[in-house]
Design a protein around this motif. Structure first.
Motif, PDB file in Angstrom:
ATOM      1  N   ARG A  77      30.731  40.464  64.974  1.00  0.00           N
ATOM      2  CA  ARG A  77      29.686  40.398  63.946  1.00  0.00           C
ATOM      3  C   ARG A  77      28.544  41.356  64.279  1.00  0.00           C
ATOM      4  O   ARG A  77      28.452  41.861  65.398  1.00  0.00           O
ATOM      5  N   ALA A  78      27.658  41.542  63.306  1.00  0.00           N
ATOM      6  CA  ALA A  78      26.504  42.441  63.501  1.00  0.00           C
ATOM      7  C   ALA A  78      25.629  41.995  64.667  1.00  0.00           C
ATOM      8  O   ALA A  78      25.011  42.820  65.344  1.00  0.00           O
ATOM      9  N   ASP A  79      25.591  40.684  64.947  1.00  0.00           N
ATOM     10  CA  ASP A  79      24.786  40.178  66.071  1.00  0.00           C
ATOM     11  C   ASP A  79      25.548  40.232  67.399  1.00  0.00           C
ATOM     12  O   ASP A  79      25.104  39.659  68.397  1.00  0.00           O
ATOM     13  N   GLU A  80      26.712  40.924  67.397  1.00  0.00           N
ATOM     14  CA  GLU A  80      27.555  41.122  68.583  1.00  0.00           C
ATOM     15  C   GLU A  80      28.350  39.884  68.996  1.00  0.00           C
ATOM     16  O   GLU A  80      29.034  39.898  70.023  1.00  0.00           O
ATOM     17  N   ALA A  86      41.784  33.549  66.188  1.00  0.00           N
ATOM     18  CA  ALA A  86      42.323  34.732  65.502  1.00  0.00           C
ATOM     19  C   ALA A  86      41.974  34.728  64.013  1.00  0.00           C
ATOM     20  O   ALA A  86      41.626  35.773  63.454  1.00  0.00           O
ATOM     21  N   TYR A  87      42.068  33.584  63.364  1.00  0.00           N
ATOM     22  CA  TYR A  87      41.733  33.504  61.934  1.00  0.00           C
ATOM     23  C   TYR A  87      40.276  33.914  61.718  1.00  0.00           C
ATOM     24  O   TYR A  87      39.977  34.738  60.853  1.00  0.00           O
ATOM     25  N   GLU A  88      39.372  33.353  62.517  1.00  0.00           N
ATOM     26  CA  GLU A  88      37.945  33.647  62.360  1.00  0.00           C
ATOM     27  C   GLU A  88      37.657  35.118  62.651  1.00  0.00           C
ATOM     28  O   GLU A  88      36.837  35.745  61.976  1.00  0.00           O
ATOM     29  N   GLN A  89      38.327  35.676  63.670  1.00  0.00           N
ATOM     30  CA  GLN A  89      38.145  37.099  63.950  1.00  0.00           C
ATOM     31  C   GLN A  89      38.657  37.954  62.794  1.00  0.00           C
ATOM     32  O   GLN A  89      38.024  38.937  62.410  1.00  0.00           O
ATOM     33  N   ALA A  90      39.801  37.582  62.233  1.00  0.00           N
ATOM     34  CA  ALA A  90      40.355  38.341  61.106  1.00  0.00           C
ATOM     35  C   ALA A  90      39.421  38.274  59.897  1.00  0.00           C
ATOM     36  O   ALA A  90      39.244  39.275  59.193  1.00  0.00           O
ATOM     37  N   ILE A  91      38.805  37.132  59.661  1.00  0.00           N
ATOM     38  CA  ILE A  91      37.831  37.001  58.561  1.00  0.00           C
ATOM     39  C   ILE A  91      36.697  38.006  58.766  1.00  0.00           C
ATOM     40  O   ILE A  91      36.301  38.716  57.837  1.00  0.00           O
ATOM     41  N   VAL A  92      36.187  38.109  59.995  1.00  0.00           N
ATOM     42  CA  VAL A  92      35.112  39.068  60.291  1.00  0.00           C
ATOM     43  C   VAL A  92      35.615  40.495  60.076  1.00  0.00           C
ATOM     44  O   VAL A  92      34.902  41.333  59.505  1.00  0.00           O
ATOM     45  N   CYS A  93      36.844  40.786  60.508  1.00  0.00           N
ATOM     46  CA  CYS A  93      37.417  42.121  60.281  1.00  0.00           C
ATOM     47  C   CYS A  93      37.396  42.459  58.792  1.00  0.00           C
ATOM     48  O   CYS A  93      36.957  43.550  58.397  1.00  0.00           O
ATOM     49  N   PHE A  94      37.885  41.546  57.970  1.00  0.00           N
ATOM     50  CA  PHE A  94      37.943  41.809  56.525  1.00  0.00           C
ATOM     51  C   PHE A  94      36.550  41.854  55.893  1.00  0.00           C
ATOM     52  O   PHE A  94      36.321  42.615  54.951  1.00  0.00           O
TER      53      PHE A  94
END
Length: 168
Positions: A77-80, A86-94
């Protein structure tokens, strides 16, 4: 092809068509024609196995369209901060991909290809769930590649996603 189609697509009109078709289109008619006849097209040949999930085997992009290729986006995320799953990381990727596309006047419906990397087979379902949510409202499926890799630059990263998008 008719003169109408040649003009709308920005092509020179052959001599043989010059007398049989409408002379020209106004800008609104050209825009409407391009929307109707110049769309990306899913390519899923009937003489091969269908895709394993919600994607197309290939996507045809009309000539002269603008292209955007994103770098691989990690789940940061923008706040590092980096989510655990994995699901939550993929949401951030998208979400990051949406921001990049929006800066070019594009969105999820303009994505032609998605390439993703996960660090373990167990992360595939979380990634695929996020991908399916990202493309849920699109009228055409993108092509897609998913690879399992040994790792990324930091051990907490589990997913990386990049896209190729196109628009008139």
């Amino acid at each position: 092809m008719t003169k109408l189609e040649y003009v709308a697509l920005g092509l020179s009109v052959p001599e043989k068509c010059a007398k049989t078709c409408k002379e020209s289109l106004n800008s609104q008619e050209k825009l409407q024609f391009r929307k109707e006849y110049r769309k990306m097209k899913e390519l899923n040949p009937n003489d091969m196995s269908p895709p394993f999930a919600r994607y197309a085997h290939g996507v045809e992009i009309p000539r002269d369209w603008r292209l955007v290729q994103t770098s691989g986006q990690l789940g940061i995320r923008a706040d590092e901060s980096v989510p655990e799953g994995a699901y939550e990381q993929a949401i951030v990727c998208f979400q990051n991909i949406e921001k990049i596309l929006r800066s070019a006047g594009m969105g999820a419906g303009d994505v032609a290809h998605i390439k993703a990397f996960v660090t373990d087979r167990s992360h595939m379902s979380g990634y695929m769930r996020a991908r399916d949510e990202f493309i849920a409202s699109t009228s055409r499926l993108p092509s897609s590649t998913l690879l399992i890799v040994s790792g990324f630059t930091r051990p907490e990263f589990k997913v990386e996603v990049e896209v190729l998008a196109a628009a008139p």
